[in-house]
Motif scaffolding. Structure first.
Motif, mmCIF file in Angstrom:
data_model
loop_
_atom_site.group_PDB
_atom_site.id
_atom_site.type_symbol
_atom_site.label_atom_id
_atom_site.label_comp_id
_atom_site.label_asym_id
_atom_site.label_seq_id
_atom_site.Cartn_x
_atom_site.Cartn_y
_atom_site.Cartn_z
ATOM 1 N N TYR A 36 12.854 8.551 6.671
ATOM 2 C CA TYR A 36 12.758 7.168 7.141
ATOM 3 C C TYR A 36 12.887 7.127 8.657
ATOM 4 O O TYR A 36 13.880 7.601 9.217
ATOM 5 C CB TYR A 36 13.852 6.324 6.486
ATOM 6 N N ILE A 37 11.849 6.585 9.310
ATOM 7 C CA ILE A 37 11.893 6.355 10.755
ATOM 8 C C ILE A 37 11.952 4.847 10.964
ATOM 9 O O ILE A 37 10.946 4.148 10.813
ATOM 10 C CB ILE A 37 10.655 6.965 11.451
ATOM 11 N N PRO A 38 13.145 4.296 11.249
ATOM 12 C CA PRO A 38 13.316 2.839 11.335
ATOM 13 C C PRO A 38 12.541 2.270 12.524
ATOM 14 O O PRO A 38 12.794 2.624 13.672
ATOM 15 C CB PRO A 38 14.822 2.663 11.526
ATOM 16 N N ALA A 39 11.596 1.376 12.225
ATOM 17 C CA ALA A 39 10.770 0.796 13.288
ATOM 18 C C ALA A 39 10.567 -0.701 13.072
ATOM 19 O O ALA A 39 9.626 -1.281 13.595
ATOM 20 C CB ALA A 39 9.418 1.507 13.342
ATOM 21 N N GLY A 40 11.470 -1.316 12.291
ATOM 22 C CA GLY A 40 11.354 -2.750 12.020
ATOM 23 C C GLY A 40 12.207 -3.581 12.951
ATOM 24 O O GLY A 40 12.644 -3.120 14.010
ATOM 25 N N THR A 41 12.474 -4.836 12.542
ATOM 26 C CA THR A 41 13.240 -5.764 13.377
ATOM 27 C C THR A 41 14.737 -5.589 13.198
ATOM 28 O O THR A 41 15.489 -5.485 14.161
ATOM 29 C CB THR A 41 12.850 -7.217 13.047
ATOM 30 N N GLU A 55 0.813 -1.207 0.000
ATOM 31 C CA GLU A 55 0.000 0.000 0.000
ATOM 32 C C GLU A 55 0.849 1.261 0.000
ATOM 33 O O GLU A 55 0.449 2.285 -0.576
ATOM 34 C CB GLU A 55 -0.959 0.019 1.188
ATOM 35 N N VAL A 56 2.021 1.220 0.634
ATOM 36 C CA VAL A 56 2.895 2.401 0.642
ATOM 37 C C VAL A 56 3.242 2.803 -0.786
ATOM 38 O O VAL A 56 3.187 3.985 -1.157
ATOM 39 C CB VAL A 56 4.173 2.119 1.470
ATOM 40 N N ASP A 69 12.518 -2.476 6.838
ATOM 41 C CA ASP A 69 13.142 -2.433 5.521
ATOM 42 C C ASP A 69 12.128 -2.665 4.402
ATOM 43 O O ASP A 69 12.233 -2.083 3.326
ATOM 44 C CB ASP A 69 14.250 -3.488 5.437
ATOM 45 N N GLY A 70 11.125 -3.514 4.661
ATOM 46 C CA GLY A 70 10.101 -3.766 3.653
ATOM 47 C C GLY A 70 9.278 -2.522 3.360
ATOM 48 O O GLY A 70 8.931 -2.238 2.202
ATOM 49 N N THR A 71 8.954 -1.760 4.394
ATOM 50 C CA THR A 71 8.213 -0.517 4.224
ATOM 51 C C THR A 71 9.037 0.493 3.427
ATOM 52 O O THR A 71 8.518 1.188 2.540
ATOM 53 C CB THR A 71 7.839 0.081 5.592
ATOM 54 N N LEU A 72 10.331 0.564 3.726
ATOM 55 C CA LEU A 72 11.217 1.470 3.000
ATOM 56 C C LEU A 72 11.297 1.062 1.528
ATOM 57 O O LEU A 72 11.295 1.911 0.632
ATOM 58 C CB LEU A 72 12.609 1.457 3.633
ATOM 59 N N ASN A 73 11.356 -0.237 1.267
ATOM 60 C CA ASN A 73 11.377 -0.738 -0.105
ATOM 61 C C ASN A 73 10.139 -0.265 -0.863
ATOM 62 O O ASN A 73 10.222 0.219 -2.000
ATOM 63 C CB ASN A 73 11.451 -2.262 -0.107
#
Length: 325
Positions: free
Chosen positions: A102-107, A60-61, A81-85
């Motif tokens: 980019y606000i890193p909020a993943g694993t 959706e992003v 990283d997937g959201t950034l992609n």
């Protein structure tokens, strides 16, 4: 008429900067949800007019940025990283790109490590988005599909998209290692022909990755050579099929120790490493690929290239101190 035009110009001058904040509420340990109002407060205090959208489905992003991205001065993604992609895929489809935050909020947040963005401090990351400096970054193209930092196949690569999100949240990066160890008992090889810069490499390989990153899978890349994310080159690592379990363990250990010139008992290279602008990978059977930690498809023929200075992303603005004599 002159007075009316003056009013219009003044209105345009005073128009607030508009920012679209795209939040993946399921990313990482979902800390971004608990800090969302504080993040927005940081952005608003820096003069941004913030529009918030939470994502409801994978991809959706990209869809939102393609449809609306050019209306904003900046698009910010809060996730992994997937959201950034997804964000970069959307930006590269636009004729006029906004700035990317980019606000890193993943694993794992590999690319945040490469850009020296804070991974454990969401508010600091928001401050960089609001007040940082733009960095013109390269992107990879995988059969013309953009990726941010890595395209890979082989051992360990299925771990990132096959490990359940709940396991990632509980165990963090250890989840990748634990799942990866399971795959050691059943190592699948891929017979490949790889063409790059007029050279051809062929054989059976257990692992390969093409990256634009200093960190992949939570591990630092080759620290003995300087890696830049805007040099117009991609870094390639290939691991040949080991003749026995000891060679496999040795190759993996060499990767973790940043030793990229390992030879097997026959004096043959166990690892190939080089930089290139473009390479082609051919295989007899479909090979499963992963792009930025997400499933990229089973393919026989792949062309991977770099798109230099593909987008602008906010990083920390480090100003040099002026020391008076």
């Amino acid at each position: 008429e002159v007075e009316q035009r003056f009013v219009e110009i003044k209105s345009e001058t005073n128009k607030p900067k508009e920012l679209l904040l795209l939040v993946n509420p399921k990313a990482g340990k979902t800390e971004v949800k608990h800090n969302l109002m504080d993040i927005v407060d940081v952005l608003v205090k820096a003069g941004w007019r913030v529009i918030i959208r939470t994502t409801q489905y994978s991809g959706e992003v990209t869809d939102i940025i393609k449809a609306e991205g050019s209306q904003y001065d900046m698009v910010v993604c809060a996730g992994g990283d997937g959201t950034l992609n997804e964000a970069v895929c959307g930006l590269l489809a636009l004729d006029t790109q906004p700035m990317l935050g980019y606000i890193p909020a993943g694993t794992t947040n590999d690319f945040a490590t490469s850009l020296n963005l804070p991974k454990n401090n969401l508010l600091h990351a928001a401050e960089i988005v609001a007040n940082g400096a733009p960095f013109s970054c390269d992107a990879g193209l995988f059969n013309q599909r953009p990726f941010v930092y890595v395209a890979a196949f082989g051992i360990f690569t299925e771990v990132s998209y096959s490990t359940p999100q709940q396991s990632k949240n509980i165990l963090g990066h250890a989840a990748y290692i634990l799942e990866g160890i399971k795959s050691l008992a059943d190592v699948k090889t891929h017979e490949l022909v790889i063409a790059t810069d007029g050279e051809v490499i062929s054989g059976e390989f257990v692992f390969g990755m093409v990256s634009n990153s200093i960190s992949v899978g939570g591990f630092k890349m080759n620290s003995k050579s300087k890696i830049e994310m805007n040099d117009g080159l991609l870094e390639v690592v290939l691991v040949r099929k080991p003749r026995n379990p000891a060679e496999l363990q040795g190759a993996i250990a060499a990767l973790l120790r940043n030793e990229f010139t390992t030879l097997n008992d026959l004096g043959e290279p166990s690892l190939y490493t080089f930089r290139t602008q473009k390479l082609q990978v051919f295989s007899k059977e479909p090979v499963p690929w992963t792009l930025d930690g997400e499933y990229g498809g089973d393919l026989q023929n792949v062309t991977i290239s770099v798109k230099p200075h593909a987008y602008n992303i906010m990083v920390e603005d480090i100003k040099e101190e002026i020391i008076e004599a």
